[in-house]
Design a protein around this motif. Structure first.
Motif, short mmCIF file in Angstrom:
data_model
loop_
_atom_site.label_atom_id
_atom_site.label_comp_id
_atom_site.label_asym_id
_atom_site.label_seq_id
_atom_site.Cartn_x
_atom_site.Cartn_y
_atom_site.Cartn_z
N ARG A 352 -2.07 -3.91 11.32
CA ARG A 352 -3.27 -4.76 11.31
C ARG A 352 -3.69 -5.08 9.87
NH1 ARG A 352 -4.83 -6.94 16.37
NH2 ARG A 352 -4.52 -5.35 17.97
N ILE A 353 -3.52 -4.13 8.96
CA ILE A 353 -3.73 -4.37 7.53
C ILE A 353 -2.36 -4.36 6.88
CG2 ILE A 353 -4.84 -3.59 5.41
CD1 ILE A 353 -6.91 -2.14 7.12
N SER A 354 -1.86 -5.52 6.53
CA SER A 354 -0.52 -5.67 5.98
C SER A 354 -0.57 -6.30 4.60
CB SER A 354 0.36 -6.54 6.89
OG SER A 354 0.79 -5.84 8.04
N GLY A 355 0.52 -6.14 3.86
CA GLY A 355 0.67 -6.85 2.61
C GLY A 355 1.24 -8.23 2.86
N HIS A 356 1.01 -9.15 1.94
CA HIS A 356 1.56 -10.50 2.05
C HIS A 356 3.07 -10.45 2.26
CE1 HIS A 356 1.90 -14.73 -0.06
NE2 HIS A 356 2.29 -14.76 1.20
N ARG A 357 3.75 -9.52 1.56
CA ARG A 357 5.21 -9.44 1.66
C ARG A 357 5.69 -8.99 3.04
NH1 ARG A 357 6.85 -4.62 -2.46
NH2 ARG A 357 5.69 -5.97 -3.87
N ASP A 358 4.80 -8.38 3.83
CA ASP A 358 5.17 -7.99 5.19
C ASP A 358 5.33 -9.22 6.09
OD1 ASP A 358 5.13 -5.19 4.79
OD2 ASP A 358 2.95 -5.18 4.96
N GLY A 359 4.62 -10.30 5.76
CA GLY A 359 4.64 -11.47 6.63
C GLY A 359 5.43 -12.64 6.10
N SER A 360 5.76 -12.64 4.81
CA SER A 360 6.42 -13.78 4.20
C SER A 360 7.31 -13.30 3.06
CB SER A 360 5.37 -14.78 3.68
OG SER A 360 5.97 -15.97 3.22
N ALA A 361 8.24 -14.14 2.63
CA ALA A 361 9.19 -13.77 1.58
C ALA A 361 8.53 -13.90 0.21
CB ALA A 361 10.43 -14.66 1.65
N THR A 362 7.99 -12.80 -0.30
CA THR A 362 7.26 -12.79 -1.56
C THR A 362 7.16 -11.36 -2.07
OG1 THR A 362 5.10 -13.25 -2.58
CG2 THR A 362 5.09 -12.64 -0.27
N ASP A 363 6.85 -11.19 -3.35
CA ASP A 363 6.59 -9.87 -3.92
C ASP A 363 5.12 -9.49 -3.82
OD1 ASP A 363 9.22 -9.38 -4.64
OD2 ASP A 363 8.98 -10.28 -6.63
N CYS A 364 4.26 -10.42 -3.47
CA CYS A 364 2.83 -10.20 -3.34
C CYS A 364 2.56 -9.13 -2.26
CB CYS A 364 2.17 -11.52 -2.97
SG CYS A 364 0.39 -11.48 -2.83
N PRO A 365 1.67 -8.17 -2.44
CA PRO A 365 0.64 -8.08 -3.48
C PRO A 365 1.00 -7.22 -4.68
CG PRO A 365 0.18 -6.47 -1.79
CD PRO A 365 1.47 -7.16 -1.39
N GLY A 366 2.27 -7.14 -5.04
CA GLY A 366 2.69 -6.30 -6.15
C GLY A 366 3.04 -4.91 -5.65
N ASP A 367 3.97 -4.25 -6.33
CA ASP A 367 4.46 -2.95 -5.86
C ASP A 367 3.37 -1.89 -5.78
OD1 ASP A 367 6.96 -4.07 -5.70
OD2 ASP A 367 7.74 -3.12 -7.52
N ASN A 368 2.47 -1.87 -6.77
CA ASN A 368 1.46 -0.81 -6.80
C ASN A 368 0.39 -0.99 -5.73
OD1 ASN A 368 2.66 0.57 -8.98
ND2 ASN A 368 1.66 -0.77 -10.46
N LEU A 369 -0.10 -2.20 -5.56
CA LEU A 369 -1.09 -2.43 -4.51
C LEU A 369 -0.45 -2.27 -3.13
CD1 LEU A 369 -3.87 -3.19 -3.51
CD2 LEU A 369 -3.36 -5.60 -4.01
N TYR A 370 0.80 -2.68 -2.99
CA TYR A 370 1.49 -2.49 -1.71
C TYR A 370 1.61 -1.00 -1.38
CZ TYR A 370 4.81 -3.18 2.09
OH TYR A 370 5.42 -3.17 3.33
N ALA A 371 1.90 -0.18 -2.40
CA ALA A 371 2.01 1.27 -2.18
C ALA A 371 0.67 1.90 -1.82
CB ALA A 371 2.60 1.94 -3.42
N ASP A 372 -0.43 1.21 -2.14
CA ASP A 372 -1.77 1.72 -1.79
C ASP A 372 -2.14 1.47 -0.34
OD1 ASP A 372 -2.44 2.68 -4.33
OD2 ASP A 372 -3.23 0.76 -4.99
N LEU A 373 -1.38 0.65 0.38
CA LEU A 373 -1.80 0.23 1.72
C LEU A 373 -1.94 1.39 2.71
CD1 LEU A 373 0.02 -3.20 2.19
CD2 LEU A 373 -2.37 -2.75 1.59
N PRO A 374 -1.05 2.42 2.71
CA PRO A 374 -1.31 3.53 3.63
C PRO A 374 -2.66 4.19 3.40
CG PRO A 374 0.95 3.61 2.83
CD PRO A 374 0.24 2.55 2.03
N GLU A 375 -3.04 4.36 2.14
CA GLU A 375 -4.36 4.92 1.83
C GLU A 375 -5.48 4.00 2.29
OE1 GLU A 375 -7.00 5.68 -2.16
OE2 GLU A 375 -4.88 6.21 -2.24
N ILE A 376 -5.31 2.70 2.06
CA ILE A 376 -6.33 1.74 2.46
C ILE A 376 -6.49 1.74 3.98
CG2 ILE A 376 -6.79 -0.75 2.60
CD1 ILE A 376 -5.52 -0.91 -0.26
N ARG A 377 -5.38 1.83 4.72
CA ARG A 377 -5.48 1.89 6.19
C ARG A 377 -6.22 3.14 6.63
NH1 ARG A 377 0.34 0.78 5.78
NH2 ARG A 377 0.58 -1.49 5.70
N ALA A 378 -5.94 4.27 5.95
CA ALA A 378 -6.63 5.52 6.31
C ALA A 378 -8.12 5.41 6.05
CB ALA A 378 -6.02 6.68 5.53
#
Length: 572
Positions: A352-378
């Protein structure tokens, strides 16, 4: 033995009046079906226009003898603070690189060469605004006050009609700050600076917003470009993006629903009502029934601060909660077009909370912010479950105390971000994610402190559908800050490290989850508790070590961690 990277909050999280959201340049919505009226009533109306929309000066890029190289020599220009490169065909991509350097209008000094982010897809089929010629483009780059530029672009197939866009967003002192960012916000929404607050010129938005029927997911983006802006400049940065999207690329409005600056302040993006399912222009092929939060800055290199992660979690939990969706869950979406990652009509199962790169061919939202997503979901799951207060109940008392102005000047983004401390209570929290019961799904451990005192460590069990927020667990007698997780004793279960007043306490994972028995406590002092901690196997022996800012402070082993001789064990 597993060695999975984990992410954690490095400093106290703040649920404050000026939380925020951010931007990674994406693509306009096209001919996806949209409801003509907002469900459940009329839209949240935009504030009165503030005529501060910037000017755009364009410079054509002339073709030379070499079709693979196009350039503009150094030249003086009218004032600008943001620069981008656009071209005729909105569906074309820049198959090459484009670099610019700019001249500071205050000092006359020239910048280094900087690369314009071309990781951008063109619009979907159908115009963003009927009758308007759309243009492809790079992400815009914030330069600060400038009066000169130089461009060089190289590539095997550079698109036709290249044009440099010089955006002057107007002075920030032209924008009146509303007395309260919560004054116009719907109930229970986090504090959000309105479009009037950042100076949107509503006169350049020609068509009314389009509405979907629901909001099923939230995509997280970054703006790319640069982190070299102050939080006092955030409104100007957003005005620049808005102007670039509308006047340079032909979009109807800014593409994103919410933007967050690097200090954690939230801004309203696309018009139409923050509590309504407005169709945006953010994730190629997946703009229907989704929302977006974009963080100002480049998070391929930079790391976020706790206030940013808290802001994203607060907005996502609130927005998905309007439609009864669990922010820790999953959803199946159907792309409307081929987008490089999915085919049109293909089923895409996403968080439900995904990074841009999960839905489309892109590097967005960057490696570091993407790695933060599990914490953000929690964090979002904890807010939705009432384990953490939401942003409208910042002192944990059950009463909305929101009276702040959202104009706090504390820009020390490596420390606690204190936004209008005179008006707002803060909630300190930390979260670490790891597979504590080794069932293949990440679990979350989080602690927080309110004005009423410290609470026990809260555990959210991971499932195939996200974190289980219906029955959170509590690790009684385990107060302190959850800082990182990893397999410290090599038994196949992730363990948890918690910061206490006496040093590190560690709790071992098991088939039943975390246990308070059998794991050592490391006593010590002197290392700053705001440093970043990780757990990883640094020597290849099969046991994770505790690492603080690159220095090993404790080594893993069969019985858990032991301190490194001479290392300074952290304390709060």
């Amino acid at each position: 033995m597993r060695n999975r990277p984990t992410r954690r909050s490095r400093t106290a999280l703040v649920v404050a009046a000026a939380l925020s959201a951010g931007f990674c340049l994406a693509e306009p919505a096209g001919s996806e079906p949209a409801a003509s009226e907002p469900p459940g009533g009329s839209a949240h109306t935009a504030s009165e226009p503030v005529a501060t929309s910037g000017d755009v000066h364009t410079v054509p890029v002339r073709a030379g003898d070499d079709p693979t190289l196009m350039a503009v020599p150094a030249r003086t220009t009218p004032p600008f603070s943001m620069i981008g490169l656009t071209w005729n065909d909105a569906s074309a991509q820049l198959a090459g690189t484009a670099e610019v350097r700019t001249r500071d209008s205050r000092t006359g000094a020239w910048s280094e060469w900087r690369t314009l982010d071309a990781d951008v897809r063109g619009p979907e089929s159908g115009p963003e605004r009927a009758g308007t010629a759309l243009r492809g483009g790079t992400s815009p780059l914030w330069t600060g006050p400038s009066d000169g530029f130089q461009l060089r672009a190289r590539g095997e197939a550079l698109p036709e009609g290249l044009r440099v866009e010089l955006v002057d967003p107007g002075r920030s002192d032209e924008v009146p700050v509303p007395p309260s960012p919560r004054a116009e916000a719907p109930a229970r929404a986090p504090a959000i600076t309105s479009r009037a607050g950042w100076g949107a010129d509503e006169s350049i938005v020609i068509d009314p917003p389009k509405y979907n029927r629901t909001t099923k997911a939230v995509f997280v983006h970054h703006t790319a470009g640069t982190n070299d802006y102050t939080c006092a400049e955030s409104a100007a940065v957003i005005r620049g993006i808005f102007t670039y999207h509308v006047r340079s690329q032909g979009w109807n409005d800014i593409g994103y629903h919410f933007l967050v600056d690097k200090c954690g302040k939230i801004f309203e993006g696309r018009a139409g009502g923050i509590d309504k399912p407005v169709q945006g222009a953010h994730t190629y092929g997946l703009n229907t029934d989704t929302s977006s939060i974009s963080v100002l800055g480049d998070y391929m290199t930079a790391e976020t601060v706790p206030a940013v992660r808290q802001a994203i979690a607060a907005v996502a939990a609130w927005k998905l909660g309007i439609y009864g969706h669990d922010p820790a869950g999953t959803v199946t979406l159907t792309p409307s077009v081929d987008n490089g990652k999915y085919k049109a009509g293909e089923s895409a199962t996403l968080h439900r909370i995904s990074g841009h790169r999960d839905g489309s061919a892109t590097d967005c939202p960057g490696d570091n912010l993407y790695a933060d997503l599990p914490e953000i979901r929690a964090l979002a799951a904890a807010i939705a479950a009432g384990v953490l207060p939401d942003a409208s109940d910042v002192d944990g008392t059950g009463t909305d105390t929101g009276t702040g102005t959202g104009t706090g000047a504390d820009t020390d983004v490596d420390a606690d971000v204190d936004v209008d401390a005179d008006d707002w209570e803060t909630v300190d929290a930390d979260v670490a994610t790891g597979d504590f019961d080794s069932d293949g799904f990440p679990d979350a451990a989080l602690t927080y402190r309110t004005a009423q005192g410290s609470l026990s460590l809260v555990l959210l069990r991971g499932t195939a559908y996200g974190f289980d927020t219906r029955s959170p667990g509590f690790l009684h007698g385990a107060g302190g800050r959850a800082v990182t997780a990893g397999d410290l004793n090599g038994d196949g279960y992730d363990d948890l490290a918690v910061m206490t007043t006496r040093g590190f306490a560690t709790f071992h994972g098991s088939a039943g989850g975390l246990t308070t028995t059998g794991a050592p406590t490391l006593h010590g002092s002197s290392r700053d508790s705001r440093e970043s901690f990780t757990a990883r196997d640094t020597d290849g022996d099969g046991y994770d070590e505790l690492v603080a800012e690159g220095a090993v402070v404790a080594r893993g082993g069969p019985d858990g961690v032991t301190p490194v001789t001479g290392a300074r064990v952290p304390r709060p």
